[in-house]
Design an enzyme around this catalytic site. Structure first.
Site, PDB file in Angstrom:
ATOM      1  N   TYR A   1      -9.750   2.616  13.474  1.00  0.00           N
ATOM      2  CA  TYR A   1      -8.490   1.843  13.463  1.00  0.00           C
ATOM      3  C   TYR A   1      -8.408   0.932  14.683  1.00  0.00           C
ATOM      4  CZ  TYR A   1      -3.618   0.876  14.702  1.00  0.00           C
ATOM      5  OH  TYR A   1      -2.467   0.234  15.110  1.00  0.00           O
TER       6      TYR A   1
ATOM      7  N   GLU B   1      -3.817  -1.665   7.959  1.00  0.00           N
ATOM      8  CA  GLU B   1      -3.961  -0.221   7.796  1.00  0.00           C
ATOM      9  C   GLU B   1      -3.727   0.335   9.191  1.00  0.00           C
ATOM     10  OE1 GLU B   1      -4.375   1.600   5.111  1.00  0.00           O
ATOM     11  OE2 GLU B   1      -4.475  -0.130   3.779  1.00  0.00           O
ATOM     12  N   SER B   2      -2.824   1.315   9.298  1.00  0.00           N
ATOM     13  CA  SER B   2      -2.332   1.641  10.644  1.00  0.00           C
ATOM     14  C   SER B   2      -2.552   3.082  11.099  1.00  0.00           C
ATOM     15  CB  SER B   2      -0.832   1.320  10.706  1.00  0.00           C
ATOM     16  OG  SER B   2      -0.112   2.216   9.882  1.00  0.00           O
TER      17      SER B   2
ATOM     18  N   LYS C   1      -8.419  -3.226  15.026  1.00  0.00           N
ATOM     19  CA  LYS C   1      -7.323  -4.004  15.637  1.00  0.00           C
ATOM     20  C   LYS C   1      -7.846  -4.833  16.807  1.00  0.00           C
ATOM     21  CE  LYS C   1      -3.439  -3.984  14.899  1.00  0.00           C
ATOM     22  NZ  LYS C   1      -2.624  -4.829  13.991  1.00  0.00           N
TER      23      LYS C   1
ATOM     24  N   THR D   1      -2.094  -3.325  19.439  1.00  0.00           N
ATOM     25  CA  THR D   1      -1.818  -1.958  19.900  1.00  0.00           C
ATOM     26  C   THR D   1      -2.475  -1.659  21.248  1.00  0.00           C
ATOM     27  OG1 THR D   1      -2.387   0.355  19.418  1.00  0.00           O
ATOM     28  CG2 THR D   1      -3.748  -1.287  18.368  1.00  0.00           C
ATOM     29  N   ASP D   2      -1.842  -0.768  22.001  1.00  0.00           N
ATOM     30  CA  ASP D   2      -2.444  -0.338  23.273  1.00  0.00           C
ATOM     31  C   ASP D   2      -3.737   0.439  23.044  1.00  0.00           C
ATOM     32  OD1 ASP D   2      -1.301   1.985  22.209  1.00  0.00           O
ATOM     33  OD2 ASP D   2      -0.250   2.554  24.049  1.00  0.00           O
ATOM     34  N   GLU D   3      -3.954   0.885  21.778  1.00  0.00           N
ATOM     35  CA  GLU D   3      -5.166   1.662  21.499  1.00  0.00           C
ATOM     36  C   GLU D   3      -6.424   0.809  21.670  1.00  0.00           C
ATOM     37  OE1 GLU D   3      -4.803   4.334  18.142  1.00  0.00           O
ATOM     38  OE2 GLU D   3      -2.639   4.380  18.353  1.00  0.00           O
TER      39      GLU D   3
ATOM     40  N   THR E   1       0.869  -1.180   0.000  1.00  0.00           N
ATOM     41  CA  THR E   1       0.000   0.000   0.000  1.00  0.00           C
ATOM     42  C   THR E   1       0.906   1.230   0.000  1.00  0.00           C
ATOM     43  OG1 THR E   1      -0.003   0.246   2.398  1.00  0.00           O
ATOM     44  CG2 THR E   1      -1.698  -1.212   1.449  1.00  0.00           C
TER      45      THR E   1
ATOM     46  N   ASN F   1       2.291  15.530  23.276  1.00  0.00           N
ATOM     47  CA  ASN F   1       2.618  15.796  21.872  1.00  0.00           C
ATOM     48  C   ASN F   1       3.390  17.103  21.690  1.00  0.00           C
ATOM     49  OD1 ASN F   1       1.242  13.468  21.190  1.00  0.00           O
ATOM     50  ND2 ASN F   1      -0.646  14.524  20.612  1.00  0.00           N
TER      51      ASN F   1
ATOM     52  N   TYR G   1      -2.680  18.916  16.952  1.00  0.00           N
ATOM     53  CA  TYR G   1      -4.128  18.766  17.118  1.00  0.00           C
ATOM     54  C   TYR G   1      -4.575  19.244  18.508  1.00  0.00           C
ATOM     55  CZ  TYR G   1      -3.789  15.360  13.215  1.00  0.00           C
ATOM     56  OH  TYR G   1      -3.539  14.723  12.019  1.00  0.00           O
TER      57      TYR G   1
ATOM     58  N   PHE H   1       1.968  -8.317  11.027  1.00  0.00           N
ATOM     59  CA  PHE H   1       2.084  -6.850  11.120  1.00  0.00           C
ATOM     60  C   PHE H   1       1.135  -6.167  10.144  1.00  0.00           C
ATOM     61  CE2 PHE H   1       6.456  -8.205  12.216  1.00  0.00           C
ATOM     62  CZ  PHE H   1       6.736  -7.419  13.319  1.00  0.00           C
TER      63      PHE H   1
HETATM   64  P1  NAD Z   1       2.673   0.588   8.439  1.00  0.00           P
HETATM   65  O1  NAD Z   1       1.438   1.272   7.998  1.00  0.00           O
HETATM   66  O2  NAD Z   1       3.977   1.311   8.364  1.00  0.00           O
HETATM   67  O3  NAD Z   1       2.874  -0.752   7.601  1.00  0.00           O
HETATM   68  C1  NAD Z   1       1.816  -1.622   7.308  1.00  0.00           C
HETATM   69  C2  NAD Z   1       2.284  -2.566   6.200  1.00  0.00           C
HETATM   70  O4  NAD Z   1       1.210  -3.491   5.941  1.00  0.00           O
HETATM   71  C3  NAD Z   1       2.607  -1.878   4.882  1.00  0.00           C
HETATM   72  O5  NAD Z   1       3.821  -2.362   4.363  1.00  0.00           O
HETATM   73  C4  NAD Z   1       1.452  -2.251   3.981  1.00  0.00           C
HETATM   74  O6  NAD Z   1       1.792  -2.315   2.602  1.00  0.00           O
HETATM   75  C5  NAD Z   1       1.091  -3.622   4.540  1.00  0.00           C
HETATM   76  N1  NAD Z   1      -0.281  -4.031   4.216  1.00  0.00           N
HETATM   77  C6  NAD Z   1      -1.416  -3.294   4.338  1.00  0.00           C
HETATM   78  N2  NAD Z   1      -2.471  -4.008   3.909  1.00  0.00           N
HETATM   79  C7  NAD Z   1      -1.998  -5.230   3.558  1.00  0.00           C
HETATM   80  C8  NAD Z   1      -2.601  -6.417   3.059  1.00  0.00           C
HETATM   81  N3  NAD Z   1      -3.914  -6.480   2.832  1.00  0.00           N
HETATM   82  N4  NAD Z   1      -1.825  -7.480   2.819  1.00  0.00           N
HETATM   83  C9  NAD Z   1      -0.488  -7.432   3.015  1.00  0.00           C
HETATM   84  N5  NAD Z   1       0.136  -6.339   3.473  1.00  0.00           N
HETATM   85  C10 NAD Z   1      -0.606  -5.251   3.743  1.00  0.00           C
HETATM   86  O7  NAD Z   1       2.377   0.091   9.909  1.00  0.00           O
HETATM   87  P2  NAD Z   1       3.361  -0.076  11.157  1.00  0.00           P
HETATM   88  O8  NAD Z   1       3.430   1.208  11.890  1.00  0.00           O
HETATM   89  O9  NAD Z   1       4.604  -0.728  10.701  1.00  0.00           O
HETATM   90  O10 NAD Z   1       2.504  -1.087  12.049  1.00  0.00           O
HETATM   91  C11 NAD Z   1       2.660  -2.490  11.905  1.00  0.00           C
HETATM   92  C12 NAD Z   1       1.711  -3.187  12.843  1.00  0.00           C
HETATM   93  O11 NAD Z   1       1.975  -2.823  14.180  1.00  0.00           O
HETATM   94  C13 NAD Z   1       0.249  -2.844  12.592  1.00  0.00           C
HETATM   95  O12 NAD Z   1      -0.504  -4.019  12.737  1.00  0.00           O
HETATM   96  C14 NAD Z   1      -0.083  -1.841  13.672  1.00  0.00           C
HETATM   97  O13 NAD Z   1      -1.445  -1.899  14.012  1.00  0.00           O
HETATM   98  C15 NAD Z   1       0.801  -2.332  14.798  1.00  0.00           C
HETATM   99  N6  NAD Z   1       1.225  -1.297  15.757  1.00  0.00           N
HETATM  100  C16 NAD Z   1       1.804  -0.147  15.308  1.00  0.00           C
HETATM  101  C17 NAD Z   1       2.238   0.790  16.236  1.00  0.00           C
HETATM  102  C18 NAD Z   1       2.931   2.064  15.778  1.00  0.00           C
HETATM  103  O14 NAD Z   1       3.233   2.923  16.598  1.00  0.00           O
HETATM  104  N7  NAD Z   1       3.251   2.233  14.507  1.00  0.00           N
HETATM  105  C19 NAD Z   1       2.070   0.571  17.594  1.00  0.00           C
HETATM  106  C20 NAD Z   1       1.461  -0.619  18.018  1.00  0.00           C
HETATM  107  C21 NAD Z   1       1.049  -1.551  17.080  1.00  0.00           C
HETATM  108  P1  TYD Z   2      -0.093   9.344  15.535  1.00  0.00           P
HETATM  109  O1  TYD Z   2       1.364   9.372  15.218  1.00  0.00           O
HETATM  110  O2  TYD Z   2      -1.060   9.442  14.405  1.00  0.00           O
HETATM  111  O3  TYD Z   2      -0.340   8.037  16.399  1.00  0.00           O
HETATM  112  P2  TYD Z   2      -1.678   7.562  17.218  1.00  0.00           P
HETATM  113  O4  TYD Z   2      -2.801   8.436  16.835  1.00  0.00           O
HETATM  114  O5  TYD Z   2      -1.867   6.173  16.714  1.00  0.00           O
HETATM  115  O6  TYD Z   2      -1.323   7.643  18.649  1.00  0.00           O
HETATM  116  O7  TYD Z   2      -0.416  10.514  16.531  1.00  0.00           O
HETATM  117  C1  TYD Z   2       0.256  10.631  17.761  1.00  0.00           C
HETATM  118  C2  TYD Z   2      -0.331  11.811  18.494  1.00  0.00           C
HETATM  119  O8  TYD Z   2      -0.004  13.012  17.785  1.00  0.00           O
HETATM  120  C3  TYD Z   2      -1.828  11.787  18.568  1.00  0.00           C
HETATM  121  O9  TYD Z   2      -2.242  12.320  19.841  1.00  0.00           O
HETATM  122  C4  TYD Z   2      -2.282  12.712  17.455  1.00  0.00           C
HETATM  123  C5  TYD Z   2      -1.183  13.736  17.407  1.00  0.00           C
HETATM  124  N1  TYD Z   2      -0.918  14.334  16.080  1.00  0.00           N
HETATM  125  C6  TYD Z   2      -0.882  15.711  15.923  1.00  0.00           C
HETATM  126  O10 TYD Z   2      -1.056  16.491  16.882  1.00  0.00           O
HETATM  127  N2  TYD Z   2      -0.626  16.223  14.688  1.00  0.00           N
HETATM  128  C7  TYD Z   2      -0.433  15.432  13.611  1.00  0.00           C
HETATM  129  O11 TYD Z   2      -0.224  15.961  12.473  1.00  0.00           O
HETATM  130  C8  TYD Z   2      -0.448  14.010  13.781  1.00  0.00           C
HETATM  131  C9  TYD Z   2      -0.226  13.090  12.622  1.00  0.00           C
HETATM  132  C10 TYD Z   2      -0.690  13.512  15.042  1.00  0.00           C
END
Ligand code: NAD
Ligand code: TYD
Length: 369
Positions: free
Chosen positions: A165, A85-86, A169, A140-142, A37, A264, A222, A82
């Protein structure tokens, strides 16, 4: 050799995890299934693409035929999911793909693993499985919703997701749980706090603010900017997954966090100060046409708040630290300094990511704020 299916391995955490595992273990074969994606980027995996223990497959976790074929070809021991859509803001704009990928995709992976790993039935009629298998759901903790000024999420905190989201999850978590309870599948779920580090797509707070600083664009905070997230360096997340994969008790959930709560607005200010300081002290970086004079707190722009914005997340990581002996190794200061260095030193990566699609997304999301 152990055979590992990593889904979503071209994204931020997945690509860090693949680097981590191939560096640490030479007896693991990793198959990366990723549909690529907007968030999937094969540039994240340069350096491992010719590794004989690594295979990339472009495809979706929602494609049951493909997933089944991969199980037959590769005889996976472990699945680490992993793929998702994140991004919360995108889930507010368009929830449907979150339901499809995050929920249905997880169920398709579970089903393929169950079919491939099942050997028969035990004396009570439950499926019996080949030895040493595990399905690992990266969550996720969310899923726990939002906290007030005090308290922390433990593994027994009620699930109360607020965004599309986090609801998707959490739904996936519950399906994984159901496969554990009903089919006795060997599973683990981790619920991790916000990650930061190299290769993160600049839609999330930290890389977005770094990029905007470098481009002299405003920094959209925000609401009042006092929302709190509990930040963890992505490499610490990778080591936590490694610990749970090898030592986690089947059926268990583990919270992962680094005891690192930050508002933030404090992060945004830290980024401004650090970017400015690094650019002024490194003449090589100053050649990149940065407008040093514009990198100051005046870039901060308080904008309309996110709908349903969770106020505070904080992880109680007692279970993983005491039962599995995992602990984070990065301080926030070191981790952020290295992360900003990484973005400054990887201009080509950034310029490729900030393409036409990204700019269209950015305008659509932020022009009305
Ligand atoms: P990301 O958005 O950077 O990466 C997601 C990946 O999944 C991408 O490479 C995308 O191409 C792939 N993908 C999406 N749809 C797909 C499908 N249908 N089939 C195969 N691949 C697909 O996300 P991230 O930040 O690396 O997060 C990875 C995982 O960890 C997610 O499940 C997210 O919910 C979880 N997570 C993320 C965080 C964070 O802070 N980023 C924290 C806790 C948990
Ligand atoms: P984000 O990185 O989108 O992670 P999550 O919403 O999954 O915690 O956002 C982290 C925090 O930052 C969240 O409280 C929303 C805030 N935020 C902003 O204030 N401005 C921005 O442009 C973005 C992307 C996030």
């Amino acid at each position: 050799m152990k055979s590992l299916l990593v889904t979503g391995g071209a994204g931020f955490i997945g690509s860090n995890f693949i680097h981590y595992m191939l560096k640490k273990y030479d007896d693991y074969r990793i198959v990366n299934l990723d549909i690529l994606t907007y968030a999937g980027n094969l540039e994240n995996l340069k350096g491992v693409e010719n590794n004989p223990n690594y295979r990339f497959v472009k495809g979706s976790i929602t494609d049951d035929q493909l997933v089944g074929k991969l199980f037959r070809e590769e005889d996976f021991d472990y699945v680490i999911n992993f793929a998702a859509e994140s991004h919360v803001d995108r889930s507010i704009e368009d929830p449907a793909i979150f339901i499809k990928t995050n929920i249905m995709g997880t169920q398709i992976l579970l089903d393929a693993a169950k079919k491939h790993w099942q050997t028969g039935k035990d004396s009570q009629g439950y499926p019996a499985y080949k030895e040493g298998k595990k399905f690992f759901q990266v969550s996720t903790d969310e899923a726990y919703g939002s906290l007030g000024e005090t308290g922390m999420f433990t593994e027994t905190t009620n699930l109360a997701p607020n965004s599309p989201y986090s609801a998707s999850k959490t739904s996936a978590d519950l399906i994984v749980r159901a496969y554990s309870e009903t089919f006795k599948m060997p599973v683990n779920i981790t619920r991790c706090s916000n990650n930061y580090g190299p290769y993160q797509f600049p839609e999330k707070l930290i890389p977005l603010m770094i990029v905007n600083c470098l481009k002299g664009k405003s920094l959209p905070v925000y609401g009042d900017g006092m929302q709190i997230r509990d930040w963890l360096h992505v490499k610490d997340h990778c080591s936590a997954i490694d610990s749970v994969l090898h030592k986690g008790k089947p059926g268990e959930v583990y919270n992962v966090g680094g005891n690192n709560e930050k508002a933030n607005i404090d992060i945004v200010k830290l980024i401004i100060d650090t970017v400015r300081e690094k650019l002024s002290s490194n003449p090589d970086l100053s050649n990149h046409n940065y407008q040093l004079s514009t990198i100051n707190y005046q870039l901060i722009k308080y904008v309309e708040d996110r709908l349903g914005h969770d106020r505070r997340y904080a992880i109680d990581n007692t279970k993983i630290t005491t039962e599995l002996g995992w602990s984070p190794s990065y301080t926030f200061e070191t981790g952020m300094s290295q992360t900003i260095d990484w973005y400054l030193n990887n201009q080509d990566w950034l310029n490729n990511v900030i393409n036409k699609d990204y700019l269209e997304y950015y305008d659509k999301m932020y022009s009305s704020k």
